[in-house]
Write a protein that holds these residues in place. Structure first.
Motif, mmCIF file in Angstrom:
data_model
loop_
_atom_site.group_PDB
_atom_site.id
_atom_site.type_symbol
_atom_site.label_atom_id
_atom_site.label_comp_id
_atom_site.label_asym_id
_atom_site.label_seq_id
_atom_site.Cartn_x
_atom_site.Cartn_y
_atom_site.Cartn_z
ATOM 1 N N ALA A 1 0.822 -1.215 0.000
ATOM 2 C CA ALA A 1 0.000 0.000 0.000
ATOM 3 C C ALA A 1 0.854 1.263 0.000
ATOM 4 O O ALA A 1 0.402 2.329 -0.464
ATOM 5 C CB ALA A 1 -0.927 -0.008 1.214
ATOM 6 N N SER A 2 2.074 1.177 0.509
ATOM 7 C CA SER A 2 2.942 2.365 0.540
ATOM 8 C C SER A 2 3.655 2.609 -0.779
ATOM 9 O O SER A 2 4.217 3.696 -0.985
ATOM 10 C CB SER A 2 3.971 2.228 1.668
ATOM 11 N N THR A 3 3.658 1.610 -1.666
ATOM 12 C CA THR A 3 4.388 1.753 -2.923
ATOM 13 C C THR A 3 3.494 1.761 -4.156
ATOM 14 O O THR A 3 3.934 2.194 -5.228
ATOM 15 C CB THR A 3 5.422 0.617 -3.080
ATOM 16 N N LEU A 4 2.259 1.304 -4.017
ATOM 17 C CA LEU A 4 1.332 1.262 -5.149
ATOM 18 C C LEU A 4 0.069 2.053 -4.817
ATOM 19 O O LEU A 4 -0.246 2.245 -3.626
ATOM 20 C CB LEU A 4 0.956 -0.192 -5.475
ATOM 21 N N PRO A 5 -0.675 2.494 -5.820
ATOM 22 C CA PRO A 5 -1.913 3.246 -5.566
ATOM 23 C C PRO A 5 -3.056 2.326 -5.162
ATOM 24 O O PRO A 5 -4.075 2.214 -5.843
ATOM 25 C CB PRO A 5 -2.180 3.927 -6.915
ATOM 26 N N VAL A 6 -2.879 1.660 -4.031
ATOM 27 C CA VAL A 6 -3.896 0.736 -3.514
ATOM 28 C C VAL A 6 -4.061 0.994 -2.027
ATOM 29 O O VAL A 6 -3.242 1.654 -1.385
ATOM 30 C CB VAL A 6 -3.496 -0.736 -3.744
#
Length: 338
Positions: A318-323
């Protein structure tokens, strides 16, 4: 199911609905995070008061302990939100007790043959190291099962499900010729030639029309592959190479990839991996349901993630992708668009 304690198996008489409702309420209370010693003592007294009470309680315990990964509190919201949640939570728990246990029994029946009765097996998220009688070492990955059969002619490890890492030892038996070390799989026999290697087998080996693929990766020595029904070996896989065995034969001989060996070190190695595939792999190491929404399924992720803490691994996603990670319960998690 024999050995679980109390009345068990599909033919067992289910507890009365009212008793199940009481059991559900006790489970909600004890798993709410606010139970104290008095609550636990009262629950123990309720269980002792009637054998029917204990059967209802044991039904939930078997669901949590025997079928791995679905604890008694699954589906229960955080009760601190409001007191009126308790009744709704109890009703959800009642539905779990009356429907999930039969479903778990069906799941057990449909598991790979021998997975529950094999010589050695691991639960979801568990790894287990063994030393065999000849000194060879076997590491079982999550959700794996093996049988071990040593006789006067051969040393055989049968892979029933999951993945194993094998480090073979010279045959200790004397006198007589050294016995070959063989890993039997759904696709054929793997004979170790002084070897360190991993084998992974996903799927149901009972389906003869679609036997599961077997993935072999060799780090030391070599492995001789003989497919089912063949009179001669199909190939020898040397150190630093990996191969896939299927109903069409042994193919895709490639250089050894870091991903194939990462689990041995307790990590998941992702290299430009689709998010849906990442979630599928990570879900092998955590109980319950991990769902990846179609809208984010094709996002790509790279990195090394510790398997001992899958919640932290998801937080890194969640910290690296738009999720974002939506957690209904500890055992029902969804990855959705941010």
């Amino acid at each position: 199911m024999p050995g679980a304690g109390g009345v068990s198996g599909p033919a067992a008489v289910a507890p009365d609905a009212a008793v199940l409702r009481d059991a559900a309420q006790w489970l909600v209370r004890l798993h709410s995070g606010h139970a104290d010693a008095a609550d636990r003592a009262a629950c123990d007294a309720w269980r002792r008061a009637d054998p029917e009470h204990e059967r209802a309680w044991q039904r939930a315990e078997r669901l949590a302990q025997k079928f791995g990964a679905v604890p008694a509190a699954v589906g229960v919201p955080v009760l601190a939100r409001a007191q009126h949640c308790s009744r709704r939570a109890a009703l959800r728990m009642l539905a779990l007790l009356t429907t999930a246990a039969p479903a778990a029994w069906i799941g057990w029946r449909l598991a790979p043959p021998g997975a529950w009765t094999s010589d050695y097996r691991t639960a979801t998220g568990e790894r287990r190291a063994l030393e065999l009688e000849d000194g060879s070492r076997v590491l079982l990955d999550t959700g794996s099962a093996i049988d071990v059969r040593f006789d006067g002619a051969r040393r055989v490890v049968r892979l029933r499900a999951g993945a194993i890492s094998v480090v073979t030892a010279p045959d200790r038996r004397a006198p007589g010729p050294a016995r070959p070390f063989i890993v039997a799989t759904a696709q054929g026999r793997l004979r170790a030639l002084g070897t360190r290697f991993t084998v992974r087998q996903d799927g149901d080996e009972r389906d003869h029309a679609r036997r599961p693929e077997v993935r072999l990766a060799v780090t030391e020595g070599a492995v001789e592959v003989t497919l089912h029904g063949a009179s001669a070996p199909a190939l020898i896989v040397p150190a630093g190479r990996q191969a896939v065995l299927s109903g069409q034969g042994a193919f895709a001989l490639q250089d050894l990839s870091p991903e194939s060996q990462a689990w041995v070190q307790g990590v998941l190695h992702a290299e430009n991996l689709r998010l849906i595939d990442f979630c599928a792999e990570l879900s092998r190491y955590r109980p319950g349901l991990l769902h990846c929404a179609p809208d984010v399924a094709n996002l790509r992720i790279s990195g090394v993630f510790q398997l001992r803490d899958t919640d932290y691994a998801l937080s890194m996603v969640a910290s690296t992708l738009p999720v974002r990670i939506v957690t209904r319960t500890r055992w029902w998690v969804m990855v959705v668009p941010a």
